[in-house]
Design an enzyme around this catalytic site. Structure first.
Site, PDB file in Angstrom:
ATOM      1  N   GLU A 116       0.846  -1.201   0.000  1.00 14.31           N
ATOM      2  CA  GLU A 116       0.000   0.000   0.000  1.00 14.31           C
ATOM      3  C   GLU A 116       0.882   1.252   0.000  1.00 14.31           C
ATOM      4  O   GLU A 116       0.480   2.313  -0.473  1.00 14.31           O
ATOM      5  CB  GLU A 116      -0.953   0.011   1.210  1.00 14.31           C
TER       6      GLU A 116
ATOM      7  N   HIS B 217       4.972 -27.639   2.660  1.00 16.68           N
ATOM      8  CA  HIS B 217       4.065 -28.700   2.184  1.00 16.68           C
ATOM      9  C   HIS B 217       3.072 -28.158   1.163  1.00 16.68           C
ATOM     10  O   HIS B 217       2.055 -28.796   0.883  1.00 16.68           O
ATOM     11  CB  HIS B 217       3.324 -29.322   3.368  1.00 16.68           C
TER      12      HIS B 217
ATOM     13  N   LYS C 197     -13.906   1.421  -3.785  1.00 18.85           N
ATOM     14  CA  LYS C 197     -14.920   1.702  -2.761  1.00 18.85           C
ATOM     15  C   LYS C 197     -16.085   2.470  -3.384  1.00 18.85           C
ATOM     16  O   LYS C 197     -17.254   2.193  -3.090  1.00 18.85           O
ATOM     17  CB  LYS C 197     -14.313   2.557  -1.644  1.00 18.85           C
TER      18      LYS C 197
HETATM   19  O1  F6P Z   1      -7.398   0.241   2.532  1.00 16.46           O
HETATM   20  C1  F6P Z   1      -7.397   1.622   2.638  1.00 16.46           C
HETATM   21  C2  F6P Z   1      -7.300   2.085   4.057  1.00 16.46           C
HETATM   22  O2  F6P Z   1      -7.512   3.445   4.031  1.00 16.46           O
HETATM   23  C3  F6P Z   1      -5.984   1.753   4.774  1.00 16.46           C
HETATM   24  O3  F6P Z   1      -4.975   2.608   4.426  1.00 16.46           O
HETATM   25  C4  F6P Z   1      -6.412   1.821   6.189  1.00 16.46           C
HETATM   26  O4  F6P Z   1      -5.490   1.224   7.042  1.00 16.46           O
HETATM   27  C5  F6P Z   1      -7.720   1.086   6.109  1.00 16.46           C
HETATM   28  O5  F6P Z   1      -8.298   1.492   4.884  1.00 16.46           O
HETATM   29  C6  F6P Z   1      -8.668   1.357   7.247  1.00 16.46           C
HETATM   30  O6  F6P Z   1      -8.994   2.713   7.330  1.00 16.46           O
HETATM   31  P1  F6P Z   1      -9.625   3.364   8.620  1.00 16.46           P
HETATM   32  O7  F6P Z   1      -8.684   3.166   9.753  1.00 16.46           O
HETATM   33  O8  F6P Z   1      -9.787   4.807   8.273  1.00 16.46           O
HETATM   34  O9  F6P Z   1     -10.940   2.699   8.895  1.00 16.46           O
END
Ligand code: F6P
Length: 565
Positions: free
Chosen positions: A366, A397, A520
């Protein structure tokens, strides 16, 4: 490949072209050539690529490089301005330009009795204040003085978060779970958006003695919000109180958005805050780690921070040639960019580290899974490799066959623990020590076999054993003396700084994650489509998604029809 495009500032000398030429030269040499003989030269090479820091011992001698390579790589790091950028990181400079913020996770582990670097003072003080508040909450639970909505003391914590708000605390909870402790609070982690991890907890936990921790930096992540809504519905129903009451008694919020926590109904006294300048995947050290302290105690959490801080100081103060995070980053960049090795395996030889690969996947991919530089130009070479892995002995394995005799080149980090204190009767202790020995033997054997292939077979057995092990798979061994909180802190900080150094080498911003956003947004409109609600921004239609939507609707409708008949 156009090597010259990698030059960040054309006025500064950079050994990039030498590194590409050097890589060509090394392509002709195998690890067996570099390592597999007893010559004084090979011995010297092995010794100069091994480093010990506290209870961590890191062996880079099975990497496809020489001391000359290290010299060129450290010169490259210097030419990228690593020293100044490292200073800027610790001084709270705006190292995350796309989000216009600093990245001060190191402030969250700066000890109260040590003067922070200039620029970090107020951040360290804020983190210290929140750490004290967190400790008070944890100690109250441990003293049995935190009462749920029906007046009973808390016995279980359900930590709800995802990504950086889940992976770090979960990894530490698992890694240190066998630590002898008098604490009688159990911690459970819930991250998946489907509610599948919540279901068994709702069936088995006592709702009157369960405290929820809502961990979300942004306080908007759907996965977490939906899980919390389900958990609140469960507690409200089971305890026969409204959800607002559950929030008042049985919910702690950890976020960078206090106003959103207040709107949600979390009392201020139950809010723990960390600032925007701690990225989600770097937030274990902030109050996001509260569930570690709930499970293992504040003292243990402090030891974790101490280990990470020790690594911070090492990173900040040690010359590049013996600076562990810098060396680890250079070795990784060498494998990815110059030897064109596209994937990197993380192979812990200890079941307690079963979540290490998942944690590092988020941390590394990320952060540096990007191909547009800070200057807005596309990067013309490989950056972060695909990182994956599993507990090594189980992997033996499963996927090791491909690693030994398949057609892919893979680099790897073997992570092993030299000794585990055992509290058991003598017979069981001896049996467990034998298992520890077996595991270590397998780890070292696999590391050797990855590197040397058939050349690892002893002379006397050649011809008798099935051959065809390709070898030449570069790997490092990270050996921990014991799996304790200090070592875990130092280990994770080592990887964090590795990521930072690589971002400097590749001129990337490691602190944002724009690539995760679009998925998202598309899911939001499909969620409305599935609910037959009006959709604000209709997704572009494609026949594949359309037929899947039809099938999903058809099968969900059957369940709903059955439910209503
Ligand atoms: O996957 C994207 C992200 O923004 C991560 O960087 C982060 O750790 C996760 O989602 C959770 O985000 P939040 O802590 O804002 O719920």
């Amino acid at each position: 490949m156009n090597a010259s495009l990698s030059i960040v500032n054309p006025r500064v000398y950079t050994p990039i072209n030498e590194l590409y030429m050097h890589a060509e030269h090394l392509h002709a040499q195998s690890l067996s050539d570099l390592l597999g003989n007893d010559s004084a030269c090979a011995q010297q090479r092995a010794l100069s690529l091994v480093f010990t820091f506290g209870s961590l011992h890191v062996d880079f001698s099975k990497q496809r490089l020489t001391t000359e390579t290290i010299g060129l790589l450290t010169a490259w790091a210097e030419s990228c301005g690593l020293a100044a950028k490292r200073q800027a990181l610790f001084a709270g400079a705006e190292v995350n330009p796309s989000e216009k913020r600093a990245a001060l996770h190191v402030a969250a582990r700066w000890p109260a009795n040590e003067v922070p670097p200039r620029g970090m003072e107020s951040a360290a003080a804020f983190c210290q204040y929140q750490r004290e508040r967190m400790s008070e909450m944890v100690n109250r639970v441990h003293r049995g003085e935190w009462y749920g909505a029906t007046g009973q003391a808390i016995t279980d914590i359900v930590h709800i978060g995802v990504g950086g708000s889940d992976l770090g605390p979960k990894l530490i909870s698992e890694a240190l779970a066998d630590r002898p402790s008098s604490i009688k609070v159990d911690v459970h982690y819930v991250s998946t958006m489907d509610g599948a991890q919540l279901l068994p907890l709702m069936e088995n936990l006592n709702p009157a003695t369960t405290l929820l921790v809502l961990a979300s930096k942004s306080f908007t992540t759907a996965d977490t919000q939906f899980n919390v809504r389900t958990a609140l519905a469960w507690l409200s129903h089971a305890l026969e109180v409204d959800e607002a009451t559950v929030c008042r008694y049985q919910l702690i919020g950890v976020s960078s958005k206090p106003e959103k926590m207040t709107d949600f109904g979390i009392p201020e006294a139950q809010q723990l805050v960390f600032k925007e300048w701690i990225g989600g995947r770097f937030s274990l050290w902030s109050p996001i780690g509260i569930s570690v302290a709930m499970q293992l105690g504040v003292e243990c959490f402090d030891e974790l921070l101490e280990g990470a801080h020790a690594m911070d100081k090492h990173f900040l103060e040690t010359p590049f040639a013996s600076n562990l995070p810098t060396l680890m980053a250079l070795v990784g960049a060498w494998n990815s960019q110059f030897l064109n090795i596209p994937t990197h395996a993380v192979l812990p030889y200890d079941g307690r580290l079963k979540s290490l690969a998942a944690y590092l996947q988020q941390l590394e991919m990320e952060s540096n899974g990007k191909s547009v530089g800070l200057d807005g130009r596309s990067v013309s070479h490989a950056t972060c490799p695909i990182l994956w892995g599993d507990v090594g002995p189980n992997g033996q394995h499963a996927f090791y066959q491909l690693l030994h005799q398949g057609s892919h080149t893979v680099s790897a980090d073997f992570v092993a623990v030299a000794q585990r204190p055992v509290v058991a009767c003598e017979k069981v202790t001896r049996a467990l020590e034998a298992q520890e020995q077996l595991t270590l033997a397998h780890c070292l054997a696999q590391s050797q076999l990855f590197a040397l292939g058939d050349d690892a077979i002893p002379q006397a057995l050649r011809g008798l054993m099935a051959q065809g092990y390709r070898g030449n798979q570069p790997n490092s061994v990270v050996l921990l003396k014991t799996l304790d909180a200090w070592s875990m802190g130092a280990l994770l900080a080592l990887y964090e700084h590795k990521v930072f150094v690589q971002s400097v080498l590749w001129n990337l911003n490691p602190f944002d994650q724009p690539g995760v956003e679009l998925g998202k947004q598309l899911a939001t409109s499909l969620y409305q489509t599935l609910a037959d609600e009006p959709v604000e921004h209709q997704n572009v239609e494609d026949p594949s998604t359309t037929q899947l939507l039809h099938k999903v609707n058809e099968w969900r409708k059957q369940r709903n029809d059955k439910g209503s008949s």
